[in-house]
Design a protein around this motif. Sequence first.
Motif, mmCIF file in Angstrom:
data_model
loop_
_atom_site.group_PDB
_atom_site.id
_atom_site.type_symbol
_atom_site.label_atom_id
_atom_site.label_comp_id
_atom_site.label_asym_id
_atom_site.label_seq_id
_atom_site.Cartn_x
_atom_site.Cartn_y
_atom_site.Cartn_z
ATOM 1 N N GLU A 298 49.314 70.385 72.902
ATOM 2 C CA GLU A 298 49.449 69.034 72.365
ATOM 3 C C GLU A 298 50.094 69.067 70.989
ATOM 4 N N GLY A 299 51.028 68.137 70.774
ATOM 5 C CA GLY A 299 51.698 68.037 69.493
ATOM 6 C C GLY A 299 52.816 69.031 69.292
ATOM 7 N N CYS A 300 53.239 69.709 70.374
ATOM 8 C CA CYS A 300 54.218 70.795 70.210
ATOM 9 C C CYS A 300 55.529 70.591 70.965
ATOM 10 N N ALA A 301 55.636 69.595 71.820
ATOM 11 C CA ALA A 301 56.831 69.475 72.662
ATOM 12 C C ALA A 301 58.090 69.204 71.832
ATOM 13 N N LYS A 302 58.011 68.251 70.922
ATOM 14 C CA LYS A 302 59.188 67.930 70.102
ATOM 15 C C LYS A 302 59.621 69.132 69.277
ATOM 16 N N ARG A 303 58.654 69.814 68.703
ATOM 17 C CA ARG A 303 58.977 70.975 67.875
ATOM 18 C C ARG A 303 59.571 72.094 68.734
ATOM 19 N N THR A 304 59.058 72.283 69.945
ATOM 20 C CA THR A 304 59.585 73.306 70.850
ATOM 21 C C THR A 304 61.054 73.036 71.177
ATOM 22 N N VAL A 305 61.341 71.796 71.538
ATOM 23 C CA VAL A 305 62.716 71.416 71.872
ATOM 24 C C VAL A 305 63.633 71.539 70.654
ATOM 25 N N GLU A 306 63.090 71.205 69.476
ATOM 26 C CA GLU A 306 63.873 71.301 68.241
ATOM 27 C C GLU A 306 64.241 72.752 67.931
ATOM 28 N N ILE A 307 63.266 73.655 68.042
ATOM 29 C CA ILE A 307 63.540 75.068 67.753
ATOM 30 C C ILE A 307 64.578 75.610 68.735
ATOM 31 N N ALA A 308 64.432 75.245 70.009
ATOM 32 C CA ALA A 308 65.384 75.708 71.025
ATOM 33 C C ALA A 308 66.791 75.212 70.729
ATOM 34 N N LYS A 309 66.899 73.971 70.329
ATOM 35 C CA LYS A 309 68.216 73.411 70.007
ATOM 36 C C LYS A 309 68.841 74.127 68.819
ATOM 37 N N ASN A 310 68.010 74.503 67.874
ATOM 38 C CA ASN A 310 68.517 75.199 66.679
ATOM 39 C C ASN A 310 69.127 76.568 67.007
ATOM 40 N N VAL A 311 68.704 77.136 68.147
ATOM 41 C CA VAL A 311 69.281 78.436 68.539
ATOM 42 C C VAL A 311 70.277 78.281 69.691
ATOM 43 N N GLY A 312 70.650 77.016 69.981
ATOM 44 C CA GLY A 312 71.737 76.786 70.928
ATOM 45 C C GLY A 312 71.345 76.466 72.355
ATOM 46 N N VAL A 313 70.056 76.207 72.608
ATOM 47 C CA VAL A 313 69.615 75.850 73.970
ATOM 48 C C VAL A 313 69.053 74.431 73.948
ATOM 49 N N GLU A 314 69.666 73.547 74.732
ATOM 50 C CA GLU A 314 69.268 72.144 74.690
ATOM 51 C C GLU A 314 68.525 71.743 75.959
ATOM 52 N N PHE A 315 67.327 71.216 75.770
ATOM 53 C CA PHE A 315 66.522 70.697 76.867
ATOM 54 C C PHE A 315 66.506 69.172 76.805
ATOM 55 N N THR A 316 66.035 68.550 77.891
ATOM 56 C CA THR A 316 65.816 67.104 77.865
ATOM 57 C C THR A 316 64.892 66.779 76.694
ATOM 58 N N ALA A 317 65.182 65.692 76.004
ATOM 59 C CA ALA A 317 64.396 65.317 74.827
ATOM 60 C C ALA A 317 62.913 65.218 75.166
ATOM 61 N N GLU A 343 72.227 83.263 85.239
ATOM 62 C CA GLU A 343 72.061 84.049 84.011
ATOM 63 C C GLU A 343 71.762 83.159 82.809
ATOM 64 N N GLU A 344 72.440 82.014 82.754
ATOM 65 C CA GLU A 344 72.167 81.059 81.668
ATOM 66 C C GLU A 344 70.755 80.501 81.794
ATOM 67 N N LEU A 345 70.325 80.264 83.028
ATOM 68 C CA LEU A 345 68.973 79.754 83.258
ATOM 69 C C LEU A 345 67.933 80.756 82.766
ATOM 70 N N LYS A 346 68.126 82.025 83.076
ATOM 71 C CA LYS A 346 67.191 83.060 82.614
ATOM 72 C C LYS A 346 67.075 83.045 81.093
ATOM 73 N N THR A 347 68.223 82.999 80.426
ATOM 74 C CA THR A 347 68.227 82.991 78.954
ATOM 75 C C THR A 347 67.528 81.756 78.421
ATOM 76 N N ALA A 348 67.821 80.603 79.015
ATOM 77 C CA ALA A 348 67.239 79.339 78.544
ATOM 78 C C ALA A 348 65.718 79.346 78.655
ATOM 79 N N ILE A 349 65.186 79.845 79.760
ATOM 80 C CA ILE A 349 63.736 79.842 79.953
ATOM 81 C C ILE A 349 63.056 80.878 79.053
ATOM 82 N N GLN A 350 63.712 81.990 78.830
ATOM 83 C CA GLN A 350 63.172 82.971 77.882
ATOM 84 C C GLN A 350 63.125 82.391 76.470
#
Length: 369
Positions: A298-317, A343-350
């Motif tokens: 709880e309280g972590c989804a936005k931050r998770t997506v933000e960190i991922a975007k900062n390293v070049g992986v974009e998820f649904t908001a 291969e991109e999927l593997k990287t994205a989920i990791q």
Amino acid sequence: SVDEYGVDCRNYGELYGIKGLRILLAPLVGASEDRIILGGSSSLNMMYDVMMKMVVFGADEHSAPWGTGKKVKFLCPSPGYDRHFAITELLGFDLIPVDMTDSGPDMDQVEALVANDPSVKGIWCIPVYSNPTGVIYSEDTIKRLAWMKTTAEDFRIFCDNAYPVHFLDQYDTLSVNILDECEKAGNPDRTFVFSSTSKITYPGSGIAILASSKRNILSYNKMLSKQTIGPNKMNQLLHLRAFKSFNDILVHMERQAAILRPKFDIVDQILRRELEGLGIAEWTHPTGGYFISFDCMEGCAKRTVEIAKNVGVEFTAAGATYPYGKDPLDRNIRIAPTLPPVEELKTAIQVLCTCVKLAGVEKLLETNH
């Protein structure tokens, strides 16, 4: 260019769409061809169109238009489909979230909301492989939707059967036909069922489908006849010649499943390896559809997506799966394994797993500070 009934598909006319294709696609919506109208490539467009009919003209000749200025509420099973919510938000409705369970929307909540409030006019539903959870509605859920008592006589179910043949393992069908059940319950006009071939053939050139009671179809056709002189019947004929039978569609979807199944397996394998047993995440294991619903702390989804975007992986908001884009617990993320190459999927989920851990640690440090 002429179909088996002698219709020249290059010409105007056939507002319902060519009969042969309505017969072929009928199992996608569970209705006979005389209760089906075929549209363009977008079922979402047909949903919007039907919703606008409710707003401007009302559900029937006895009901006031929904757009008279009085408050309209619409139930939104959540997590759910953001584009559904966007239509009713655009029209100014109050969007009421309803919890999703393993058998569909929480029917105790739904029945309580519709029982005494005439402003509750409808509900969004995706009964097979619901977006994003992958849930298949139970027999009990469908029967309760059909039979429940509603204060609003013009209450309507907008049933988006977007993934009726989009299985990963085997073809699953609903045990109860919602249109038939509504008729048994004395509510024949309650439900509109939508579907399309967009994720069967091509997204930009599929066929949208609308099914409902004969009365609803005649009413919609009256409005449609002022909008158009006829659909793109050449595209309909192409679909009819590509698939000679419904079994041909199922064989085609088995080939699609062979492409998609490994992608879903990869996501599950990585999530299990990286997150299982840590108590910081859980996710669904769908047997069809296009998505996996992922819940972090709880309280972590936005931050998770933000960190991922900062390293070049974009998820649904984060929050997209809830009305107004606001997940009250800030924990749900929709994963779409179907889109990227393997291969991109593997990287994205990791990356996702690492970001979930980082966001979780940040939250724990913040909580314990």
